[in-house]
Design an enzyme around this catalytic site. Structure first.
Site, short mmCIF file in Angstrom:
data_model
loop_
_atom_site.label_atom_id
_atom_site.label_comp_id
_atom_site.label_asym_id
_atom_site.label_seq_id
_atom_site.Cartn_x
_atom_site.Cartn_y
_atom_site.Cartn_z
N ASP A 56 0.83 -1.56 0.10
CA ASP A 56 -0.21 0.29 -0.09
C ASP A 56 1.43 1.49 0.00
OD1 ASP A 56 -3.08 0.36 1.81
OD2 ASP A 56 -1.74 2.09 1.64
N ASN A 68 -1.51 13.20 -4.00
CA ASN A 68 -2.06 13.90 -5.31
C ASN A 68 -3.46 15.04 -5.28
OD1 ASN A 68 -3.29 11.01 -6.69
ND2 ASN A 68 -4.77 10.83 -4.85
N HIS A 119 -4.11 14.59 -9.52
CA HIS A 119 -4.81 12.94 -9.71
C HIS A 119 -3.55 12.71 -10.89
CE1 HIS A 119 -7.48 13.30 -6.80
NE2 HIS A 119 -7.91 12.15 -6.78
N ASP A 153 -1.56 9.38 -11.11
CA ASP A 153 -1.69 7.93 -11.89
C ASP A 153 -0.18 8.13 -12.63
OD1 ASP A 153 -4.24 8.21 -11.40
OD2 ASP A 153 -4.98 8.96 -13.45
N GLU A 184 -4.50 2.16 -4.30
CA GLU A 184 -3.15 2.34 -4.52
C GLU A 184 -2.36 1.15 -3.49
OE1 GLU A 184 -4.34 3.01 -1.26
OE2 GLU A 184 -2.33 3.87 -0.84
#
Ligand code: GH3
Ligand code: MG
Ligand code: MG
Ligand code: MG
Ligand code: MG
Length: 322
Positions: free
Chosen positions: A203, A211, A216, A220, A246
């Site tokens: 994680d 972000n 974002h 990404d 994530e």
């Protein structure tokens, strides 16, 4: 089509008062020992838009079969050489059992009903008698090729649907929908043979902040980079999934806890050095292995990995807990 071809087609259409047939595409493996018949049949097949590879013996055709890709086989039954048309049909059907994907048409001047039945049992799709009626042979072959094309369309649609359901469009990794498949594939065998099997769950640390600070799209980009790292490192047999936003999961068959922990440590280091989108990214890793001598399913093992990730977070992140 050149001019002559189009004129021929319209001529035919006018003659029979029906629309022009669609041209077909494909490679025909054609076996015929009579040069005269071969010439006539080749003209008919080429007139349909097909490419024809003609062989005078079944053994030559068998060799060519393995070396090329074929859309249809058309074979004379009484042919010179050590393999008969019957023998050819039986061998080809054995190698290629899917009748729709490889239609086989038998052809013979001798129309014995018993032999015809035997040919259908061996797996031919159709039978035509010589001398051929051009329109009939065109229609029969056209039908078989249309079925083949239809099956191919269905198969490609099915593949597209599978990909849409199972593949994460952002990273190209498989998503959690394949877990059931993985479980069936790996856990069943591992439980039966008491083999090692490990999971690494990771994680990303403070991803929300990435972000929030960079947007974002940058987030990404980070996910894409990690996806690529997971896909391109490790063993061929390992399965990397994007489990959730994530969170990523690696399923490692025949890998014990020690090796899985080592792998997770390597990944942790590689991730630190990766710098996706120019940022230093870390993640928390949970590693777990199937205990020896006890049956366990994917959910049980996943729960343990999830707890290990939770513990890695509470121990300050950027670490591996097993
Ligand atoms: P922690 O270290 O405790 O894991 O903190 P975190 O911020 O990584 O965890 P949290 O669960 O609070 O936030 C996860 C974030 O991941 C929130 C969500 O917006 C983001 N996220 C999930 N999927 C995507 C995605 O596809 N693209 C982007 N850019 N962000 C995503
Ligand atoms: Mg013959
Ligand atoms: Mg998370
Ligand atoms: Mg979180
Ligand atoms: Mg996180």
């Amino acid at each position: 089509h050149d001019k002559t071809n189009i004129r021929d087609l319209f001529h035919q259409a006018a003659r029979y008062g029906r629309p022009v047939e669609h041209a077909h595409e494909g490679h025909v493996l054609y076996v015929e020992d009579s040069p005269t018949v071969a010439r006539v049949m080749t003209r008919i097949l080429e007139g349909m838009g097909l490419e024809v590879a003609h062989f005078r013996s079944a053994s030559a055709a068998l060799t060519a079969f393995d070396e090329g890709t074929w859309d249809l086989v058309l074979s004379d039954i009484l042919v010179e050489g050590d393999i008969s048309g019957m023998g050819l049909v039986s061998r080809l059907r054995h190698r290629f059992p899917d009748k729709t994907s490889l239609p086989i048409v038998a052809m013979s001047g001798l129309d014995d009903p018993n032999r015809r039945a035997e040919l259908f049992r061996l797996g031919v799709n159709d039978f035509v008698t010589k001398p051929v009626l051009e329109d009939e042979v065109r229609a029969r072959i056209g039908n078989l090729l249309a079925n083949k094309r239809l099956l191919e369309e269905v198969q490609s649609q099915r593949q597209k649907l599978y990909d849409m359901a199972m593949i994460d469009p952002l990273t190209g990794l498989r998503n959690r929908n394949v877990l059931a498949e993985c479980a069936a594939r790996f856990f069943t065998e591992a439980n039966q043979k008491d083999m090692a099997l490990s999971l690494i769950l990771l994680d990303i640390d403070h991803f929300k902040q990435i972000n929030d600070s960079h947007g974002h799209l940058v987030g990404d980009e980070v996910l894409v980079g990690i996806g690529e790292l997971l896909r391109t490192t490790g063993r061929e047999v390992d399965v990397a999934l994007r489990f959730g936003g994530e969170e990523f999961l690696l399923v490692l068959p025949e890998c014990d806890l020690f090796d899985a922990h080592t792998r997770a440590e390597e990944l942790r280091q590689q991730l630190r050095e990766l710098q996706p989108a120019g940022l230093t990214i870390t993640a928390s890793f949970g590693v777990t292995s199937r205990p020896c001598g006890r049956e366990i399913d994917m959910n049980d093992l996943f729960r343990v990995a999830d707890q290990a990730v939770y513990q890695a977070k509470s121990e300050g992140r950027d670490c591996v807990v097993s």
